[in-house]
Write an enzyme that holds these catalytic residues in place. Structure first.
Site, PDB file in Angstrom:
ATOM      1  N   ASP A  13       0.814  -1.229   0.000  1.00 18.49           N
ATOM      2  CA  ASP A  13       0.000   0.000   0.000  1.00 18.49           C
ATOM      3  C   ASP A  13       0.840   1.267   0.000  1.00 18.49           C
ATOM      4  OD1 ASP A  13      -2.261  -1.631   0.084  1.00 18.49           O
ATOM      5  OD2 ASP A  13      -2.189  -1.719   2.271  1.00 18.49           O
ATOM      6  N   LYS A  16       1.782   1.986  -5.145  1.00 17.43           N
ATOM      7  CA  LYS A  16       2.289   1.407  -6.406  1.00 17.43           C
ATOM      8  C   LYS A  16       1.357   1.736  -7.573  1.00 17.43           C
ATOM      9  CE  LYS A  16       2.319  -2.539  -4.326  1.00 17.43           C
ATOM     10  NZ  LYS A  16       2.138  -2.143  -2.909  1.00 17.43           N
ATOM     11  N   GLY A  40      -4.672  -4.105  -3.854  1.00 17.31           N
ATOM     12  CA  GLY A  40      -5.631  -3.031  -4.088  1.00 17.31           C
ATOM     13  C   GLY A  40      -4.831  -1.799  -4.449  1.00 17.31           C
ATOM     14  N   HIS A  41      -4.853  -1.411  -5.717  1.00 15.49           N
ATOM     15  CA  HIS A  41      -4.034  -0.292  -6.183  1.00 15.49           C
ATOM     16  C   HIS A  41      -4.958   0.859  -6.574  1.00 15.49           C
ATOM     17  CE1 HIS A  41      -0.458  -3.173  -7.234  1.00 15.49           C
ATOM     18  NE2 HIS A  41      -0.861  -3.241  -5.980  1.00 15.49           N
ATOM     19  N   GLN A 224       1.845  -6.181  -3.485  1.00 20.95           N
ATOM     20  CA  GLN A 224       2.421  -6.418  -2.154  1.00 20.95           C
ATOM     21  C   GLN A 224       3.780  -5.703  -2.045  1.00 20.95           C
ATOM     22  OE1 GLN A 224       1.037  -9.556  -3.802  1.00 20.95           O
ATOM     23  NE2 GLN A 224      -0.754  -8.485  -3.081  1.00 20.95           N
TER      24      GLN A 224
HETATM   25  P1  GDP Z   1      -0.709   0.322  -3.517  1.00 17.85           P
HETATM   26  O1  GDP Z   1      -1.343  -0.932  -3.043  1.00 17.85           O
HETATM   27  O2  GDP Z   1       0.763   0.353  -3.286  1.00 17.85           O
HETATM   28  O3  GDP Z   1      -1.072   0.688  -4.929  1.00 17.85           O
HETATM   29  O4  GDP Z   1      -1.308   1.479  -2.597  1.00 17.85           O
HETATM   30  P2  GDP Z   1      -2.870   1.699  -2.249  1.00 17.85           P
HETATM   31  O5  GDP Z   1      -3.539   2.271  -3.449  1.00 17.85           O
HETATM   32  O6  GDP Z   1      -3.449   0.493  -1.607  1.00 17.85           O
HETATM   33  O7  GDP Z   1      -2.742   2.753  -1.074  1.00 17.85           O
HETATM   34  C1  GDP Z   1      -2.118   3.981  -1.264  1.00 17.85           C
HETATM   35  C2  GDP Z   1      -3.141   5.082  -0.950  1.00 17.85           C
HETATM   36  O8  GDP Z   1      -2.487   6.323  -0.858  1.00 17.85           O
HETATM   37  C3  GDP Z   1      -4.201   5.252  -2.048  1.00 17.85           C
HETATM   38  O9  GDP Z   1      -5.409   5.611  -1.439  1.00 17.85           O
HETATM   39  C4  GDP Z   1      -3.657   6.399  -2.888  1.00 17.85           C
HETATM   40  O10 GDP Z   1      -4.690   7.137  -3.540  1.00 17.85           O
HETATM   41  C5  GDP Z   1      -2.997   7.239  -1.828  1.00 17.85           C
HETATM   42  N1  GDP Z   1      -1.814   8.008  -2.251  1.00 17.85           N
HETATM   43  C6  GDP Z   1      -0.835   7.652  -3.121  1.00 17.85           C
HETATM   44  N2  GDP Z   1       0.122   8.605  -3.148  1.00 17.85           N
HETATM   45  C7  GDP Z   1      -0.265   9.567  -2.276  1.00 17.85           C
HETATM   46  C8  GDP Z   1       0.327  10.788  -1.831  1.00 17.85           C
HETATM   47  O11 GDP Z   1       1.417  11.179  -2.224  1.00 17.85           O
HETATM   48  N3  GDP Z   1      -0.397  11.505  -0.874  1.00 17.85           N
HETATM   49  C9  GDP Z   1      -1.597  11.074  -0.390  1.00 17.85           C
HETATM   50  N4  GDP Z   1      -2.215  11.824   0.534  1.00 17.85           N
HETATM   51  N5  GDP Z   1      -2.162   9.933  -0.789  1.00 17.85           N
HETATM   52  C10 GDP Z   1      -1.493   9.183  -1.713  1.00 17.85           C
HETATM   53  P1  IMO Z   2      -0.966  -4.162  -2.313  1.00 16.56           P
HETATM   54  O1  IMO Z   2      -0.542  -4.660  -3.665  1.00 16.56           O
HETATM   55  C1  IMO Z   2      -0.963  -4.738   2.005  1.00 16.56           C
HETATM   56  C2  IMO Z   2      -0.996  -8.883   3.422  1.00 16.56           C
HETATM   57  C3  IMO Z   2      -2.219  -9.372   4.170  1.00 16.56           C
HETATM   58  C4  IMO Z   2      -1.607 -10.388   5.102  1.00 16.56           C
HETATM   59  C5  IMO Z   2      -0.513 -11.027   4.228  1.00 16.56           C
HETATM   60  C6  IMO Z   2      -0.927 -12.327   3.563  1.00 16.56           C
HETATM   61  O2  IMO Z   2      -2.251  -3.405  -2.331  1.00 16.56           O
HETATM   62  O3  IMO Z   2       0.152  -3.420  -1.647  1.00 16.56           O
HETATM   63  P2  IMO Z   2      -2.498 -12.921   1.512  1.00 16.56           P
HETATM   64  O4  IMO Z   2      -3.968 -12.669   1.293  1.00 16.56           O
HETATM   65  O5  IMO Z   2      -1.622 -12.320   0.473  1.00 16.56           O
HETATM   66  O6  IMO Z   2      -2.200 -14.374   1.752  1.00 16.56           O
HETATM   67  O7  IMO Z   2      -2.177 -12.171   2.904  1.00 16.56           O
HETATM   68  O8  IMO Z   2      -0.213 -10.054   3.229  1.00 16.56           O
HETATM   69  N1  IMO Z   2      -1.265  -8.307   2.079  1.00 16.56           N
HETATM   70  C7  IMO Z   2      -1.214  -7.001   1.812  1.00 16.56           C
HETATM   71  N2  IMO Z   2      -0.989  -5.939   2.618  1.00 16.56           N
HETATM   72  N3  IMO Z   2      -1.104  -4.559   0.675  1.00 16.56           N
HETATM   73  C8  IMO Z   2      -1.290  -5.612  -0.148  1.00 16.56           C
HETATM   74  O9  IMO Z   2      -1.301  -5.506  -1.487  1.00 16.56           O
HETATM   75  C9  IMO Z   2      -1.399  -6.898   0.420  1.00 16.56           C
HETATM   76  N4  IMO Z   2      -1.600  -8.149  -0.093  1.00 16.56           N
HETATM   77  C10 IMO Z   2      -1.501  -8.993   0.938  1.00 16.56           C
HETATM   78  O10 IMO Z   2      -2.848  -8.317   4.865  1.00 16.56           O
HETATM   79  O11 IMO Z   2      -0.955  -9.735   6.167  1.00 16.56           O
HETATM   80 MG    MG Z   3      -2.926  -1.541  -1.821  1.00 11.96          MG
END
Ligand code: GDP
Ligand code: IMO
Ligand code: MG
Length: 425
Positions: A13, A16, A40-41, A224
């Site tokens: 998270d 990415k 979840g991106h 991840q």
């Molecule tokens: P990912 O799994 O690595 O793609 O990250 P996620 O999308 O799950 O979580 C990142 C969160 O941070 C999302 O809600 C993005 O919209 C938000 N985000 C990304 N870059 C920034 C930033 O520079 N500032 C803020 N405030 N939010 C950001």
């Molecule tokens: P993105 O791509 C954050 C974590 C789960 C759990 C462990 C194993 O959005 O960064 P799994 O279902 O993969 O067997 O769970 O990994 N986990 C994540 N945490 N971001 C993710 O994906 C994750 N995908 C799995 O919470 O601790």
């Molecule tokens: Mg994510």
């Protein structure tokens, strides 16, 4: 032209999705190389949010080919739902190609993920319960069904018949669950899903290499992160694939020499979802503030993320595990209101100082972070459009992260929007 990798350097998270979308403007192809819909991106474009699980984050650009590589585990029902949601928002997904060698997530994988977690009780990992671990386990034990099996009903039936007998026996005899019905799975997978998935299935290794030989630019999007990596993460609190840059080669069908740039992505602080060690974890008011300002709830699962200070020890390890060329720091704006900010520069345990994580997990559970404290900037930076516009303390914070991790910082996020980033000079 060699490929670029986007890899998470913390526990996921990091942003990415946003960084992939940002870099994708200059790319011809974006390939997801591992994981499944545990990812979840989130991307925000002109105020509209897109939450992607399986479809590569470059999909929003009409010029680009999105590819789901062989290293991904695919739940075809989830993929189709995601495609339909994107279509309802006017996004064209017709160029999407799915590797025939990617493994399928089957209904028994999700069921097993749920019951195994329950069985583990207080030792549960806190998985996303999406069937990821059981699907990769079947891949390793060589009883998995692959995306290409959807094209051959006879083979699909034959494989399912064998594997379902084994799964049903485990589900009913070990976990006291009702057995799953062969016909229900066949109706869903071959009857409903296969006809829609079939046109997307392709030989992605050839597609990727043809693109490389045409001189096209390829981006490999990790899911991840480094410390959720099956080999290098905080085992057993990890996912079941290899998010590290080496996994990008395996999961897309490239060789190491095909990679030129490896961008590590890190939040300006750190978060983790699910169980496992977390040396710099915060609680109380400060944690609430970061969760609140950073909207630290899972993009898909909605779970509250644990939060902590930036951990340079982990980043140094991520730099060597991935051969990072540069780092993108996201969510600097989340720290805007803090009077001072801590960065963990080393760990200490039993009188020993660690600049890299101790290899023994028990030691990692015992470490105390050694912090350096930097002054905050207490200014809203979300509308800054160049690095020079950042307050001096924010610039100093970024310079400090680069120095203590030993890796150059190429991008700094100041908000979730596609345009909300600055580039250090
Ligand atoms: P990912 O799994 O690595 O793609 O990250 P996620 O999308 O799950 O979580 C990142 C969160 O941070 C999302 O809600 C993005 O919209 C938000 N985000 C990304 N870059 C920034 C930033 O520079 N500032 C803020 N405030 N939010 C950001
Ligand atoms: P993105 O791509 C954050 C974590 C789960 C759990 C462990 C194993 O959005 O960064 P799994 O279902 O993969 O067997 O769970 O990994 N986990 C994540 N945490 N971001 C993710 O994906 C994750 N995908 C799995 O919470 O601790
Ligand atoms: Mg994510």
């Amino acid at each position: 032209m060699p490929a670029t990798v986007v890899v998470g350097t913390q526990w996921g998270d990091e942003g990415k999705g946003k960084l992939t979308d940002l870099l994708a403007a200059e790319m011809d192809m974006v390939v997801r190389y591992q994981g499944g819909h545990n990812a979840g991106h989130r991307i925000v474009v002109d105020g509209e949010a897109f939450a992607l699980q399986l479809v590569p984050s470059g999909v929003l650009y009409p010029h680009l080919t999105p590819v789901i590589g062989n290293g991904v585990v695919v739940d075809p029902a989830v993929l189709l739902k995601e495609i339909d949601t994107l279509a309802s928002k006017g996004v064209d997904t017709s160029r999407l190609v799915v590797s025939g060698n990617a493994h399928l997530i089957m209904p028994y994988h999700q069921e097993l993920d749920r019951v195994i977690e329950r069985f583990l009780g207080k030792n549960a990992l806190g998985t996303t319960k999406r069937g990821i671990g059981p699907a990769y386990a079947d891949k390793a034990t060589r009883i998995g069904l692959r995306v290409q099996d959807l094209l051959d009903p006879a083979i699909f039936r034959e494989k399912l018949d064998v594997v379902l007998r084994e799964k049903n026996s485990v589900l009913s005899k070990v976990y006291n669950r009702l057995p799953l019905k062969m016909n229900d799975i066949l109706d869903l997978y071959l009857g409903e899903l296969a006809p829609r998935i079939a046109p997307m299935i392709g030989d992605t290794v050839t597609i990727v290499h043809d693109a490389l030989s045409r001189g096209e630019r390829i981006l490999l999007e990790g899911a991840q992160a480094t410390f959720l990596d099956l080999d290098h993460g905080t085992y057993p609190f990890v996912t079941s694939s290899n998010p590290v840059a080496g996994g990008a080669c395996v999961g897309a069908g490239l060789g190491p020499r095909d990679l030129s740039r490896i961008v590590g992505i890190a939040k300006a602080y750190i978060t983790r979802v699910g169980a496992g060690p977390f040396p710099t974890e915060l609680d109380g008011e400060l944690a609430e503030l970061l969760v609140d300002r950073g909207h630290e709830y899972g993009t898909n699962t909605g779970r509250r993320r644990r939060v902590g200070w930036f951990d340079a020890v982990m980043l140094r390890q991520a730099a060597r595990l991935n051969s990072l060329t540069d780092i993108a720091i996201t969510k600097l704006d989340v720290l805007d209101t803090l009077p001072s900010i801590k960065v963990c520069v080393a760990y200490e345990a039993n009188g020993v100082r660690y600049d890299y994580p101790p290899y023994h997990q028990s030691t990692l559970h015992e470490v105390t972070p050694v912090y350096e404290e930097l002054p905050g900037w207490q200014t809203d930076i979300s509308s800054c459009t160049s690095f020079d516009q950042l307050p001096k303390n924010a610039q100093d914070y970024i310079h400090f992260l680069a120095t203590t991790t030993g890796v150059a910082i190429s991008v700094v996020g100041v908000g979730p929007g596609r345009e909300q980033f600055v580039t250090p000079s």
